[in-house]
Design a protein around this motif. Structure first.
Motif, PDB file in Angstrom:
ATOM      1  N   LEU A  39      -7.126  -6.587   0.658  1.00 14.60           N
ATOM      2  CA  LEU A  39      -6.427  -5.311   0.785  1.00 14.60           C
ATOM      3  C   LEU A  39      -5.679  -4.949  -0.491  1.00 14.60           C
ATOM      4  N   LEU A  71      -5.279   1.228   6.532  1.00 13.15           N
ATOM      5  CA  LEU A  71      -5.638  -0.098   6.033  1.00 13.15           C
ATOM      6  C   LEU A  71      -6.583  -0.757   7.021  1.00 13.15           C
ATOM      7  N   VAL A  95      -9.025   0.697   2.043  1.00 15.67           N
ATOM      8  CA  VAL A  95      -7.795   1.473   2.143  1.00 15.67           C
ATOM      9  C   VAL A  95      -8.164   2.927   1.896  1.00 15.67           C
ATOM     10  N   ALA A 130       0.830  -1.208   0.000  1.00 14.20           N
ATOM     11  CA  ALA A 130       0.000   0.000   0.000  1.00 14.20           C
ATOM     12  C   ALA A 130       0.862   1.255   0.000  1.00 14.20           C
ATOM     13  N   THR A 144      -6.225  -1.599  -2.506  1.00 22.18           N
ATOM     14  CA  THR A 144      -5.074  -0.722  -2.761  1.00 22.18           C
ATOM     15  C   THR A 144      -4.980  -0.361  -4.235  1.00 22.18           C
TER      16      THR A 144
END
Length: 134
Positions: free
Chosen positions: A82, A49, A62, A27, A86
């Motif tokens: 995630l 996050l 995110v 990220a 991202t």
């Protein structure tokens, strides 16, 4: 990680839920890569996050906020993972940063567009003064 325009101390990462170090690094790398799109300095980056997966099957999310020479550019994205969130976030931030770069510099219209200047500086009559004389 190559962050040519932002040093590591300028990046804050906030985490909610079980987020691995590779997810954090990914990220930060993806958001930081966008700094090359900015002519103005990036003073700070904040990345949040959230692994999700809580009650009600909340998706991963995110959020990022970039302080671009005192102005905030923000975006948020959700995804099933995630990494997906991202990638979506990076696309949104890219669009917002490119749009911001194509806007006139803050305050430029005040200097160049006579209609943005006060009436007395343009030589026009001041409508407020007209009201005061009635």
């Amino acid at each position: 990680m190559s962050m040519s325009r932002v040093d590591r101390e300028s990046v804050a990462v906030l985490v909610a839920g079980p987020v691995s170090q590779p997810e954090r690094d990914y990220a930060v790398e993806e958001v930081s890569a966008l700094t090359r799109l900015c002519r103005e300095p990036i003073l700070r980056i904040r990345v949040s996050l959230d692994a999700g997966g809580g009650a009600g099957a909340v998706p991963a999310s995110v959020t990022a906020s970039l302080d671009v020479n005192g102005g905030a550019v923000r975006a948020r994205a959700e995804g099933t993972t995630l990494r997906e969130a991202t990638d979506l976030l990076q696309a949104r931030l890219r669009t917002r940063l490119v749009r911001q770069e194509h806007r006139p510099h803050r305050g430029a219209s005040d200097r160049t567009d006579p209609s943005c200047q006060p009436a007395r500086e343009r030589g026009d009559r001041d409508p407020a003064a007209d009201l005061a004389t009635e």
